[in-house]
Every structure is written in C-alpha cells, then in structure tokens.
Design a protein around this motif. Structure first.
Motif, PDB file in Angstrom:
ATOM      1  N   ALA A 101     -73.328  61.527  -9.301  1.00 15.61           N
ATOM      2  CA  ALA A 101     -73.360  60.418 -10.068  1.00 15.61           C
ATOM      3  C   ALA A 101     -72.654  60.190 -10.872  1.00 15.61           C
ATOM      4  O   ALA A 101     -71.757  58.809 -10.429  1.00 15.61           O
ATOM      5  N   THR A 102     -70.892  60.653 -10.961  1.00 17.43           N
ATOM      6  CA  THR A 102     -70.348  60.323 -11.525  1.00 17.43           C
ATOM      7  C   THR A 102     -68.539  59.703 -10.992  1.00 17.43           C
ATOM      8  O   THR A 102     -67.861  59.856 -11.140  1.00 17.43           O
ATOM      9  N   LEU A 103     -68.667  61.308  -9.541  1.00 15.95           N
ATOM     10  CA  LEU A 103     -67.484  61.314  -9.414  1.00 15.95           C
ATOM     11  C   LEU A 103     -67.050  60.376  -7.929  1.00 15.95           C
ATOM     12  O   LEU A 103     -68.446  60.489  -7.500  1.00 15.95           O
ATOM     13  N   GLY A 104     -66.191  59.748  -7.673  1.00 17.91           N
ATOM     14  CA  GLY A 104     -66.126  59.379  -6.215  1.00 17.91           C
ATOM     15  C   GLY A 104     -65.009  60.099  -5.486  1.00 17.91           C
ATOM     16  O   GLY A 104     -64.098  61.187  -6.765  1.00 17.91           O
ATOM     17  N   ALA A 105     -64.660  60.095  -4.758  1.00 19.43           N
ATOM     18  CA  ALA A 105     -63.202  61.229  -4.016  1.00 19.43           C
ATOM     19  C   ALA A 105     -63.571  60.729  -2.327  1.00 19.43           C
ATOM     20  O   ALA A 105     -64.289  59.590  -2.084  1.00 19.43           O
ATOM     21  N   GLU A 106     -62.259  60.534  -2.357  1.00 18.69           N
ATOM     22  CA  GLU A 106     -61.575  59.551  -1.000  1.00 18.69           C
ATOM     23  C   GLU A 106     -59.866  60.401  -0.710  1.00 18.69           C
ATOM     24  O   GLU A 106     -59.907  61.269  -1.169  1.00 18.69           O
ATOM     25  N   ALA A 107     -60.367  60.306   1.042  1.00 23.89           N
ATOM     26  CA  ALA A 107     -59.085  60.887   1.154  1.00 23.89           C
ATOM     27  C   ALA A 107     -58.985  59.319   1.955  1.00 23.89           C
ATOM     28  O   ALA A 107     -58.728  58.808   3.195  1.00 23.89           O
ATOM     29  N   GLN A 116     -58.221  61.985  -3.559  1.00 23.18           N
ATOM     30  CA  GLN A 116     -58.178  61.529  -4.854  1.00 23.18           C
ATOM     31  C   GLN A 116     -59.819  61.518  -5.411  1.00 23.18           C
ATOM     32  O   GLN A 116     -60.785  61.487  -4.847  1.00 23.18           O
ATOM     33  N   PHE A 117     -59.683  62.099  -6.424  1.00 25.75           N
ATOM     34  CA  PHE A 117     -61.363  61.792  -6.999  1.00 25.75           C
ATOM     35  C   PHE A 117     -60.587  60.875  -8.180  1.00 25.75           C
ATOM     36  O   PHE A 117     -60.227  60.166  -9.194  1.00 25.75           O
ATOM     37  N   ASN A 118     -62.281  59.890  -8.899  1.00 25.80           N
ATOM     38  CA  ASN A 118     -62.681  58.877  -9.744  1.00 25.80           C
ATOM     39  C   ASN A 118     -63.473  58.677 -10.377  1.00 25.80           C
ATOM     40  O   ASN A 118     -64.499  59.180 -10.235  1.00 25.80           O
ATOM     41  N   ASP A 119     -64.023  57.728 -10.763  1.00 24.84           N
ATOM     42  CA  ASP A 119     -64.899  57.458 -12.485  1.00 24.84           C
ATOM     43  C   ASP A 119     -65.652  56.041 -11.196  1.00 24.84           C
ATOM     44  O   ASP A 119     -66.081  55.607 -11.985  1.00 24.84           O
ATOM     45  N   GLU A 120     -65.389  56.249 -10.201  1.00 27.45           N
ATOM     46  CA  GLU A 120     -65.535  54.499 -10.104  1.00 27.45           C
ATOM     47  C   GLU A 120     -66.904  54.365  -9.836  1.00 27.45           C
ATOM     48  O   GLU A 120     -68.062  53.154 -10.478  1.00 27.45           O
ATOM     49  N   PRO A 121     -67.987  55.485  -9.416  1.00 24.61           N
ATOM     50  CA  PRO A 121     -69.655  55.886  -9.674  1.00 24.61           C
ATOM     51  C   PRO A 121     -69.708  54.800 -10.827  1.00 24.61           C
ATOM     52  O   PRO A 121     -70.722  54.147 -11.070  1.00 24.61           O
ATOM     53  N   VAL A 122     -68.769  55.723 -12.325  1.00 22.95           N
ATOM     54  CA  VAL A 122     -69.593  55.182 -13.024  1.00 22.95           C
ATOM     55  C   VAL A 122     -69.555  54.293 -13.775  1.00 22.95           C
ATOM     56  O   VAL A 122     -70.121  52.914 -13.934  1.00 22.95           O
TER      57      VAL A 122
END
Ligand code: 1HN
Length: 356
Positions: free
Chosen positions: A264-270, A337-343
C-alpha cells in the motif's frame, strides 16, 4: 528544490520577537504559539528536504557486510543489517523522510527468526544463492535480482541452505510509519516449517494476464509475494526489443489481481536502459531508492552526478531532477527502484514534471 537544514524535523520558531514580552510569555504558558511566527517555514515557497542525493558503492559496502558477518553473531543481531542512512538525515536510520533502506547479510546455515511488524518491507536480492524468506508460511527462494514483499503484520523469517554469503537490499516504509506513531513489532520466535515450499510466482503467476481460478495458497490479499528476476528481465528484454528507441523501457511491479502497487505504501519498478541510452530528465514529488541490478552508468540527481555499477544503490530525494545514462556502448543496464509514490498518490500529492 533545496536541501535545507530548515527541513521537516528541526524545531520551528514559536515566538514573535516584536510582541510585548509579557504577552509572549502568556502565550508560551498557555501552549499557544502564534502561527505567524512559523507560517512560512510550515508552508515554504519552495519545496524543502533534508535528504540529499547519495550513492553507496557495492565495492565499498560489500567488505563491510562480510566483516559484520564475522563480527556479529546472527543470534545477537537477529537481523544483520548495515543501514543506508541519508547523510542529510543523520541519526534517523532513514534514507528519505519516508523510506528506509539497508543491506542485510546472512551466512550458510544461519536462520533469522520470525517476527511481524507494522511497517511494510520488500527485499531485492543483491548477491548469492540458496537463501530464502518465508512470508506467512510461504517459502520464497532468494536469487539475485528477485523481489520479495512482506506486507504489514505478516510473519516472516530468513534462512540459508546454500554455500556462500547472501546479501539483499531491504526497503521499508519505517520512517513514514514512525511519523504516524504506528511502529510496532512482535517478539521474535523461531521460524516454523513453511506450509508451502514454493511461492505462487513459480506455479500460479507464471505469465502476465493470467490469474488462477482457484489458488492453493491462503487468501491473504497478497496473491504474489515474489517476483523472480528471470521473469522480470525476460519481460524487460522483450519490451526493449519491440519499443521505439525514444520510449523508456520500464515495468511496474503490481498485485496481479488488482493492478495495485505491491504494497500500500511502496511502489517498485524495473527499468532497462539500452546501450548508450540517456533518459529524459524528470522530477517527482515522491522519493526513491535505485539499485543497480546490472550494467554501469551515471545518474544526475539534482546537481549531483552519481556514477554507478552493479550492486550500487542511490537515493533520489523528492523533487530532484533525475536523468539516467547507460555508459556501456554494447550492454543494457537494469535499474530497480522502490519509492513512496503510492503514498503521495493516495494523498493527492503526486506530481511529475518532465523537462521539455
Ligand atoms: C526487518 O524486519 C527486517 O525482517 C529487515 O529482515 C530490516 C529494518 C527495520 C525494521 C524491521 C527483516 C528491518 C526490519
């Protein structure tokens, strides 16, 4: 964007020196600071962060991790981790205002006991073979480049059946959860035997666009907890082969049943960078941690230029312009990468600006 010490957690001014002293004291005694003394710090005209761009080189962190494994018994540490702490956020164990990152090492035969906690976590395997993480009873193999998520309040432990040290990058929303005064963990307990010896990425989520009619795994709301790097790399390579040269090749990790972020809080991309590719500069209100799965290149983050190679990790503070470059003339480069984008998105605060 400014990396100012006037950022979030420093003490705010609470007094207006132009007020009569007796009145200022009366306000202080009644716990009534005047807003006008701090309004422009609370709402700056320019975005402010204390986090700074930074890179951790694998060739420097690796020997220090191996030394930690010699010096610190797993039974003592419970989790043998060197934390990637942002140099602008000393003493916080945070890599950005919301994100935590650390490098964890486990040796053959070791076991890191089971616990659960309120922060959400993900792991990206950096080096070594034969380790595993058990998430809610499901045993997830850990091979280089694999992503494993451990959602909030799910029991998880780590073990190692291989023959060489294994290192992974941990990513958590811990600083965010701490800011909410919601950080909590259970006591540790010895790991139980897993209820499933393989995870759903190996039998039920083996191809995009297909979800099982019925699952043999417990319905936890997280149908997939592991994304093998072999599958992700294959998908990136196929996309790179078909995409026009000016289209970025990047995939988001999602819950395959809902399309939502993996946590819910962390996005991930390659992201796949073609030989010589340079991405279009853009900045986002979210913050991110980038990890080099393969290749070599450099990334401009704000005013910093950070050269990288396999195993390195970089931090991108919010609203810093980012531009990646693959410096190899012949080989692709792959960044996770991981990010806080969902938040940021759920709060209505996510913005992206791409340079024309
Ligand atoms: C945690 O539970 C793990 O389970 C690793 O491996 C790092 C950092 C902060 C809080 C909990 C793990 C952690 C953590």
């Amino acid at each position: 964007m400014e990396n100012l010490p006037g950022g979030r957690t420093t003490t705010l001014p609470t007094r207006d020196p132009s007020l009569p002293a007796a009145y200022a004291e009366a306000l202080e005694a009644q716990a009534l600071p005047p807003l006008w003394a701090a309004l422009h710090v609370l709402l700056p005209a320019e975005r402010v962060t204390r986090a700074v761009p930074h890179r951790w080189r694998w060739r420097e962190t690796r020997p220090l991790l191996l030394e930690a494994a010699r010096l610190v018994p797993i039974a003592l540490a419970e989790r043998r981790v060197l934390v990637l702490e942002n140099p602008g956020l000393k003493g916080t164990y945070a890599i950005t205002a919301t994100l935590y990152a650390g490098l964890q090492i486990i040796l053959p035969g070791e076991a890191a006991p089971s616990h659960h906690h309120t922060p959400a976590a993900l792991r990206l395997v950096v080096e070594g073979h034969g380790a595993y993480t058990t998430v809610d009873g499901v045993k997830c193999a850990m091979e280089p480049g694999d992503l494993i998520v451990t959602p909030p309040m799910r029991w998880h432990d780590h073990g190692h059946e291989g023959h060489e040290p294994v290192v992974w990058l941990d990513g958590l929303d811990l600083p965010l959860v701490r800011a909410l005064d919601a950080s909590w963990a259970s006591a540790m307990r010895p790991a139980a035997k897993p209820s499933a010896d393989i995870d759903s990425s190996q039998d039920e989520f083996t191809a995009a666009g297909l979800v099982p009619r019925g699952s043999r795994y417990a319905d936890t709301g997280y149908p997939q907890v592991r994304w093998p790097w072999t599958s992700v790399r294959r998908a990136l390579a196929a996309m790179a082969a078909a995409a026009p040269a000016d289209r970025p090749v990047a995939l988001r990790y999602v819950n395959p049943k809902t399309g939502a972020p993996p946590l819910a809080t962390l996005g991930a991309e390659a992201q796949w960078l073609r030989p010589g590719e340079r991405t279009q500069a853009s900045r986002r209100t979210s913050s991110a941690v980038c990890h080099v799965i393969e290749g070599r290149g450099e990334t401009r983050v704000g005013d910093a230029v950070l050269a990288w190679e396999e195993g390195d990790t970089l931090v991108v503070p919010p609203w810093h312009r980012v531009e990646h470059r693959n410096l190899s003339p012949s080989a692709p480069a792959c960044l996770f990468q991981f990010n806080d984008e969902p938040v940021l998105r759920v709060l209505g605060l996510w913005q992206e600006e791409t340079a024309p």
